[in-house]
Design a protein around this motif. Structure first.
Motif, PDB file in Angstrom:
ATOM      1  N   LEU A 113      10.803   6.388   6.401  1.00 52.39           N
ATOM      2  CA  LEU A 113      10.193   5.074   6.606  1.00 52.39           C
ATOM      3  C   LEU A 113       9.350   4.737   5.388  1.00 52.39           C
ATOM      4  O   LEU A 113       8.488   5.519   4.981  1.00 52.39           O
ATOM      5  CB  LEU A 113       9.324   5.068   7.859  1.00 52.39           C
ATOM      6  N   THR A 114       9.589   3.555   4.811  1.00 56.55           N
ATOM      7  CA  THR A 114       8.825   3.066   3.669  1.00 56.55           C
ATOM      8  C   THR A 114       8.203   1.726   4.031  1.00 56.55           C
ATOM      9  O   THR A 114       8.891   0.819   4.495  1.00 56.55           O
ATOM     10  CB  THR A 114       9.724   2.907   2.426  1.00 56.55           C
ATOM     11  N   LEU A 115       6.879   1.620   3.802  1.00 56.46           N
ATOM     12  CA  LEU A 115       6.142   0.384   4.079  1.00 56.46           C
ATOM     13  C   LEU A 115       5.508  -0.114   2.796  1.00 56.46           C
ATOM     14  O   LEU A 115       4.892   0.657   2.061  1.00 56.46           O
ATOM     15  CB  LEU A 115       5.022   0.641   5.086  1.00 56.46           C
ATOM     16  N   HIS A 116       5.636  -1.417   2.526  1.00 52.92           N
ATOM     17  CA  HIS A 116       4.973  -2.018   1.367  1.00 52.92           C
ATOM     18  C   HIS A 116       4.364  -3.356   1.774  1.00 52.92           C
ATOM     19  O   HIS A 116       5.070  -4.271   2.201  1.00 52.92           O
ATOM     20  CB  HIS A 116       5.950  -2.236   0.212  1.00 52.92           C
ATOM     21  N   GLN A 144       0.024  -0.333  -0.208  1.00 53.43           N
ATOM     22  CA  GLN A 144      -0.615  -1.641  -0.077  1.00 53.43           C
ATOM     23  C   GLN A 144      -0.556  -2.175   1.351  1.00 53.43           C
ATOM     24  O   GLN A 144      -0.387  -3.377   1.584  1.00 53.43           O
ATOM     25  CB  GLN A 144       0.048  -2.648  -1.035  1.00 53.43           C
ATOM     26  N   ALA A 145      -0.738  -1.287   2.316  1.00 53.27           N
ATOM     27  CA  ALA A 145      -0.731  -1.679   3.721  1.00 53.27           C
ATOM     28  C   ALA A 145      -2.162  -1.731   4.256  1.00 53.27           C
ATOM     29  O   ALA A 145      -3.087  -1.151   3.679  1.00 53.27           O
ATOM     30  CB  ALA A 145       0.101  -0.713   4.543  1.00 53.27           C
ATOM     31  N   THR A 146      -2.355  -2.433   5.379  1.00 56.07           N
ATOM     32  CA  THR A 146      -3.664  -2.490   6.030  1.00 56.07           C
ATOM     33  C   THR A 146      -3.523  -2.062   7.485  1.00 56.07           C
ATOM     34  O   THR A 146      -2.557  -2.416   8.164  1.00 56.07           O
ATOM     35  CB  THR A 146      -4.269  -3.901   5.971  1.00 56.07           C
ATOM     36  N   PHE A 147      -4.516  -1.291   7.940  1.00 58.65           N
ATOM     37  CA  PHE A 147      -4.581  -0.818   9.321  1.00 58.65           C
ATOM     38  C   PHE A 147      -5.960  -1.188   9.854  1.00 58.65           C
ATOM     39  O   PHE A 147      -6.965  -0.629   9.430  1.00 58.65           O
ATOM     40  CB  PHE A 147      -4.359   0.696   9.377  1.00 58.65           C
ATOM     41  N   ASP A 148      -6.001  -2.136  10.777  1.00 60.26           N
ATOM     42  CA  ASP A 148      -7.273  -2.744  11.185  1.00 60.26           C
ATOM     43  C   ASP A 148      -7.407  -2.738  12.705  1.00 60.26           C
ATOM     44  O   ASP A 148      -6.586  -3.324  13.420  1.00 60.26           O
ATOM     45  CB  ASP A 148      -7.332  -4.174  10.651  1.00 60.26           C
ATOM     46  N   GLY A 170      -3.071   2.748  -2.244  1.00 61.71           N
ATOM     47  CA  GLY A 170      -3.632   1.405  -2.230  1.00 61.71           C
ATOM     48  C   GLY A 170      -3.747   0.755  -0.883  1.00 61.71           C
ATOM     49  O   GLY A 170      -3.657  -0.472  -0.755  1.00 61.71           O
ATOM     50  N   SER A 171      -3.986   1.539   0.161  1.00 58.30           N
ATOM     51  CA  SER A 171      -4.001   1.009   1.525  1.00 58.30           C
ATOM     52  C   SER A 171      -5.397   1.102   2.137  1.00 58.30           C
ATOM     53  O   SER A 171      -6.247   1.841   1.660  1.00 58.30           O
ATOM     54  CB  SER A 171      -2.986   1.764   2.390  1.00 58.30           C
ATOM     55  N   GLU A 172      -5.616   0.346   3.218  1.00 59.97           N
ATOM     56  CA  GLU A 172      -6.931   0.271   3.844  1.00 59.97           C
ATOM     57  C   GLU A 172      -6.848   0.577   5.332  1.00 59.97           C
ATOM     58  O   GLU A 172      -6.004   0.043   6.044  1.00 59.97           O
ATOM     59  CB  GLU A 172      -7.526  -1.119   3.651  1.00 59.97           C
ATOM     60  N   VAL A 194      -2.999  10.930  -0.785  1.00 55.45           N
ATOM     61  CA  VAL A 194      -3.660   9.629  -0.666  1.00 55.45           C
ATOM     62  C   VAL A 194      -4.251   9.279  -2.024  1.00 55.45           C
ATOM     63  O   VAL A 194      -4.996  10.070  -2.612  1.00 55.45           O
ATOM     64  CB  VAL A 194      -4.785   9.657   0.390  1.00 55.45           C
ATOM     65  N   ASP A 195      -3.949   8.073  -2.502  1.00 56.73           N
ATOM     66  CA  ASP A 195      -4.484   7.634  -3.790  1.00 56.73           C
ATOM     67  C   ASP A 195      -4.900   6.164  -3.686  1.00 56.73           C
ATOM     68  O   ASP A 195      -4.120   5.312  -3.242  1.00 56.73           O
ATOM     69  CB  ASP A 195      -3.439   7.793  -4.894  1.00 56.73           C
TER      70      ASP A 195
END
Length: 266
Positions: A113-116, A144-148, A170-172, A194-195
């Motif tokens: 699974l790849t998420l962008h 570059q994903a967000t988890f809120d 690059g994710s949050e 994680v970077d």
């Protein structure tokens, strides 16, 4: 729709109030290659798994496609992925999807699974509020994903990972909660790189690891975190930012760890 084989392309479509055992809107068979662009999946109900179910060997690409208020009585509120399949997701969002089982948005039993640039918010599950991934041979890449504000009544407010190789760039992760591992829970033969990520205001509500819980096997480089911010995370147990145990080989470089709280090891 059930796509058993061949190449299927879907664009600018709405799938609303579908009902089925697996794949309440679409079932992708093992010999199918399916591409879905600019579409919406809303209010679909699966008794077992997902608004979309992807069989082993299948290929699915989602671009700028949204999943809202989908539910499953089993696992995978929005998307179920079997081992041996390949799924790529670019853009789009998963919002307010839920299951009483595993994977409020996505449950992955193997495969790639790849998420962008994908957004996850307010999804709920027992484990893995956003994504639940287990079994050896899993490869998960998040960029570059967000988890809120997603939550799990058990472990892994955003991600629950077991025996999975995961790269996050690059994710949050913000405002997610689980009893253990408010942001991410990892165990077994998992690796995590994680970077350039941020973990802000995540909460382990009854256990360890406000942002990150990692209990891994002895794998060289099993946990590597660089250029990442941990701020305002809370664990009711220990490790406000991160809790690390097992035989894990862990390395932290160039991170900022600010204002986290835990019983021991803020």
């Amino acid at each position: 729709i059930e796509a058993r084989s061949g190449v299927v392309t879907i664009d600018s479509s709405i799938f609303d109030e579908g009902y089925s055992g697996s794949g309440a809107a679409i079932y992708v068979g093992s010999s199918a290659v399916v591409t879905i662009d600019n579409s919406l999946f809303a209010n679909n109900i699966a008794t077992n798994e997902g608004a979309i179910a992807v069989e082993s060997g299948a290929q699915l690409t989602l671009t700028n496609t949204d999943f809202v208020f989908n539910t499953s009585d089993g696992r995978a509120g929005a998307l179920y992925i079997e081992g041996g399949s390949t799924v790529d997701i670019v853009g789009g969002s998963f919002t307010d999807n839920m299951t009483p089982g595993e994977g409020g948005a996505i449950a992955m039993m193997g495969g790639t699974l790849t998420l962008h640039g994908t957004g996850f918010s307010d999804n709920t599950a027992q484990s893995g509020g956003d994504i639940y991934a287990i079994n050896g041979g899993n490869f998960l890449t998040i960029d570059q994903a967000t988890f809120d504000s997603s939550s799990a009544t058990n472990a892994g407010g955003a991600l629950y990972l077991e025996d999975v190789d995961t790269t996050i760039t690059g994710s949050e992760f913000q405002g997610c909660s689980g009893t253990t591992g408010g942001g991410i829970y990892l165990s077994g033969s998992s690796t995590l790189l994680v970077d350039g990520a941020t973990f802000i205001n995540n909460n382990a509500t009854n256990g360890d690891g406000g942002a990150l819980y990692f209990e891994g096997d002895a794998i060289p480089g099993g946990l590597t975190i660089t250029a990442t911010v941990f701020a305002g995370n809370i664990a009711q147990g220990s490790g406000g930012a991160a809790w690390i145990a097992g035989a894990t080989d862990a390395r932290f470089d160039d991170n900022a760890i600010i204002g986290n709280q835990g019983g021991t090891g803020g």
